[in-house]
Design an enzyme around this catalytic site. Structure first.
Site, PDB file in Angstrom:
ATOM      1  N   ALA A  66      22.887 -34.635 -13.662  1.00 39.24           N
ATOM      2  CA  ALA A  66      24.036 -33.757 -13.445  1.00 39.24           C
ATOM      3  C   ALA A  66      23.498 -32.341 -13.294  1.00 39.24           C
ATOM      4  CB  ALA A  66      24.970 -33.849 -14.644  1.00 39.24           C
ATOM      5  N   GLY A 112      22.268 -38.279 -15.152  1.00 35.33           N
ATOM      6  CA  GLY A 112      23.297 -38.793 -14.254  1.00 35.33           C
ATOM      7  C   GLY A 112      22.720 -39.548 -13.064  1.00 35.33           C
ATOM      8  N   GLU A 115      22.105 -42.929 -14.394  1.00 35.16           N
ATOM      9  CA  GLU A 115      23.440 -43.496 -14.644  1.00 35.16           C
ATOM     10  C   GLU A 115      24.088 -43.950 -13.326  1.00 35.16           C
ATOM     11  OE1 GLU A 115      24.503 -39.996 -16.993  1.00 35.16           O
ATOM     12  OE2 GLU A 115      25.177 -41.341 -18.576  1.00 35.16           O
ATOM     13  N   GLU A 135      19.038 -36.553 -21.863  1.00 34.74           N
ATOM     14  CA  GLU A 135      20.130 -35.700 -22.359  1.00 34.74           C
ATOM     15  C   GLU A 135      19.909 -35.177 -23.776  1.00 34.74           C
ATOM     16  OE1 GLU A 135      20.539 -38.392 -20.544  1.00 34.74           O
ATOM     17  OE2 GLU A 135      22.108 -38.073 -19.059  1.00 34.74           O
TER      18      GLU A 135
HETATM   19  N1  COA Z   1      20.438 -29.585 -12.561  1.00 35.60           N
HETATM   20  C1  COA Z   1      20.358 -28.461 -11.833  1.00 35.60           C
HETATM   21  N2  COA Z   1      19.249 -28.123 -11.134  1.00 35.60           N
HETATM   22  C2  COA Z   1      18.217 -28.967 -11.173  1.00 35.60           C
HETATM   23  C3  COA Z   1      18.237 -30.159 -11.910  1.00 35.60           C
HETATM   24  C4  COA Z   1      19.440 -30.467 -12.627  1.00 35.60           C
HETATM   25  N3  COA Z   1      19.575 -31.588 -13.342  1.00 35.60           N
HETATM   26  N4  COA Z   1      17.058 -30.797 -11.778  1.00 35.60           N
HETATM   27  C5  COA Z   1      16.309 -30.007 -10.974  1.00 35.60           C
HETATM   28  N5  COA Z   1      16.996 -28.918 -10.610  1.00 35.60           N
HETATM   29  C6  COA Z   1      16.564 -27.803  -9.745  1.00 35.60           C
HETATM   30  C7  COA Z   1      15.635 -26.855 -10.490  1.00 35.60           C
HETATM   31  O1  COA Z   1      16.364 -25.915 -11.242  1.00 35.60           O
HETATM   32  C8  COA Z   1      14.908 -26.225  -9.324  1.00 35.60           C
HETATM   33  O2  COA Z   1      15.739 -25.267  -8.723  1.00 35.60           O
HETATM   34  P1  COA Z   1      15.151 -23.821  -8.292  1.00 35.60           P
HETATM   35  O3  COA Z   1      14.055 -24.132  -7.306  1.00 35.60           O
HETATM   36  O4  COA Z   1      16.317 -23.114  -7.695  1.00 35.60           O
HETATM   37  O5  COA Z   1      14.630 -23.205  -9.555  1.00 35.60           O
HETATM   38  C9  COA Z   1      14.760 -27.380  -8.332  1.00 35.60           C
HETATM   39  O6  COA Z   1      15.769 -28.317  -8.691  1.00 35.60           O
HETATM   40  C10 COA Z   1      13.408 -28.078  -8.400  1.00 35.60           C
HETATM   41  O7  COA Z   1      13.193 -28.499  -9.749  1.00 35.60           O
HETATM   42  P2  COA Z   1      11.864 -28.147 -10.595  1.00 35.60           P
HETATM   43  O8  COA Z   1      12.215 -28.248 -12.046  1.00 35.60           O
HETATM   44  O9  COA Z   1      11.293 -26.849 -10.126  1.00 35.60           O
HETATM   45  O10 COA Z   1      10.904 -29.336 -10.153  1.00 35.60           O
HETATM   46  P3  COA Z   1       9.679 -29.942 -10.978  1.00 35.60           P
HETATM   47  O11 COA Z   1       8.946 -30.815 -10.042  1.00 35.60           O
HETATM   48  O12 COA Z   1       8.941 -28.870 -11.670  1.00 35.60           O
HETATM   49  O13 COA Z   1      10.356 -30.856 -12.124  1.00 35.60           O
HETATM   50  C11 COA Z   1      11.933 -32.458 -12.991  1.00 35.60           C
HETATM   51  C12 COA Z   1      11.098 -32.002 -11.767  1.00 35.60           C
HETATM   52  C13 COA Z   1      12.862 -33.571 -12.501  1.00 35.60           C
HETATM   53  C14 COA Z   1      11.017 -32.992 -14.079  1.00 35.60           C
HETATM   54  C15 COA Z   1      12.767 -31.267 -13.530  1.00 35.60           C
HETATM   55  O14 COA Z   1      13.458 -30.681 -12.426  1.00 35.60           O
HETATM   56  C16 COA Z   1      13.791 -31.619 -14.583  1.00 35.60           C
HETATM   57  O15 COA Z   1      13.414 -31.883 -15.716  1.00 35.60           O
HETATM   58  N6  COA Z   1      15.078 -31.604 -14.214  1.00 35.60           N
HETATM   59  C17 COA Z   1      16.158 -31.818 -15.156  1.00 35.60           C
HETATM   60  C18 COA Z   1      16.291 -33.281 -15.490  1.00 35.60           C
HETATM   61  C19 COA Z   1      17.377 -33.480 -16.527  1.00 35.60           C
HETATM   62  O16 COA Z   1      17.276 -33.057 -17.658  1.00 35.60           O
HETATM   63  N7  COA Z   1      18.435 -34.173 -16.104  1.00 35.60           N
HETATM   64  C20 COA Z   1      19.521 -34.533 -16.964  1.00 35.60           C
HETATM   65  C21 COA Z   1      20.619 -33.547 -16.883  1.00 35.60           C
HETATM   66  S1  COA Z   1      21.887 -33.915 -18.056  1.00 35.60           S
END
Ligand code: COA
Length: 258
Positions: A66, A112, A115, A135
């Site tokens: 999400a 999500g 999910e 989460e």
């Molecule tokens: N919500 C909003 N934005 C998200 C996102 C999310 N769940 N997951 C990734 N993004 C965005 C990042 O903020 C970033 O945006 P920006 O370039 O404007 O800063 C872009 O997507 C790329 O993500 P980034 O974190 O830079 O990539 P990465 O390769 O370093 O890491 C992940 C990849 C998937 C490990 C990391 O993005 C992450 O942990 N995301 C969140 C996952 C999460 O907790 N999901 C559950 C949500 S309840």
């Protein structure tokens, strides 16, 4: 309908929905959830479409969860509403569609994202996919069915381990615990998923829809799935597809279902 965050195609009776926010790793913001509802509804009611594939744009992510930026300041009431609307408009909505839905998991499927993949009926993973429910590392819990569907699919102990550690597992691990139906190379992901969809749609769509209703009722606490099966089995005998399927078998030819 024009979508800002989705790409839609229909080919050989297979509809494909691609979530197209690769710069945000296809994170599910409110607009994307609403567009997914409309896209699934439209493909589900389109007689030309017999199966639906869901995937993410880019090589990195199916869906990274999400959109955290949208709910970071939510109140208790807004949090509950977010979860309820998500369940009703997308996650349970998709699961209940009476056409086979295949997730082609092309990279990260987190929160999500996992999910959503679990709401689909079948999951094909790219070998580089990594999935998890992170989460609790954000101080929240899975709110789009993750606590329920993960336990249904992989069993209680493994589900609690994945949820409580908030860790990611790789595609082979997901296959080992039945979270992935198949693991294929990234290059083959869409072809292999389409092949499986093509194999499925050669069968009776009417019978598949009935079977999906039965499996669905297996997990509905208020319904006796065995009773659903008995009724659906009986109803099948009144369908043109049953007549065609059995006649074709006896005439030693391939069936031509409606
Ligand atoms: N919500 C909003 N934005 C998200 C996102 C999310 N769940 N997951 C990734 N993004 C965005 C990042 O903020 C970033 O945006 P920006 O370039 O404007 O800063 C872009 O997507 C790329 O993500 P980034 O974190 O830079 O990539 P990465 O390769 O370093 O890491 C992940 C990849 C998937 C490990 C990391 O993005 C992450 O942990 N995301 C969140 C996952 C999460 O907790 N999901 C559950 C949500 S309840």
């Amino acid at each position: 309908m024009n979508y800002n965050n989705l790409l839609i195609s229909i080919e050989d009776h297979i509809g494909t929905i691609t979530i197209n926010r690769p710069k945000k790793l296809n994170a599910l913001n409110k607009e994307t959830i609403s567009e997914l509802h409309e896209a699934f509804k439209s493909l589900a009611s389109n007689d030309e479409v017999k199966a639906i594939i869901l995937t993410g744009a880019g090589e990195k992510a199916f869906v990274a969860g999400a959109d955290i930026s949208e709910f970071a300041n939510f109140s208790v009431e807004q949090g509950e509403e977010l979860s309820r609307v998500g369940h009703e408009s997308l996650f349970t909505f998709v699961e209940k569609i009476e056409k086979p839905i295949l997730a082609a998991v092309n990279g990260f499927a987190l929160g999500g994202g996992l999910e959503l993949a679990m709401s689909c009926h079948i999951r094909v993973f790219s070998s580089h996919a990594r999935v998890g429910l992170p989460e609790v590392s954000l101080g929240v819990i899975p709110g789009y069915g993750g606590t329920q569907r993960l336990a249904q699919i992989v069993g209680r102990g493994k589900a609690i381990e994945m949820i409580a550690t908030a860790g990611m597992i790789d595609a082979e691990h997901a296959l080992h615990i039945n979270l992935a139906n198949h693991v294929v190379s990234p290059d083959e992901l869409m072809d292999e998923t389409r092949k499986m969809a093509s194999k499925i749609i050669k069968n009776s769509s009417t019978a598949i829809a009935a079977a999906l209703r039965c499996v669905q009722d297996c997990f509905d606490k208020n319904t006796d799935g065995f009773e659903t099966e008995i009724k659906e089995f009986g109803k099948a005998f009144g369908t043109p597809d049953f007549k065609e399927g059995t006649t074709a078998f006896l005439e030693k030819r391939k069936p031509k279902f409606q």
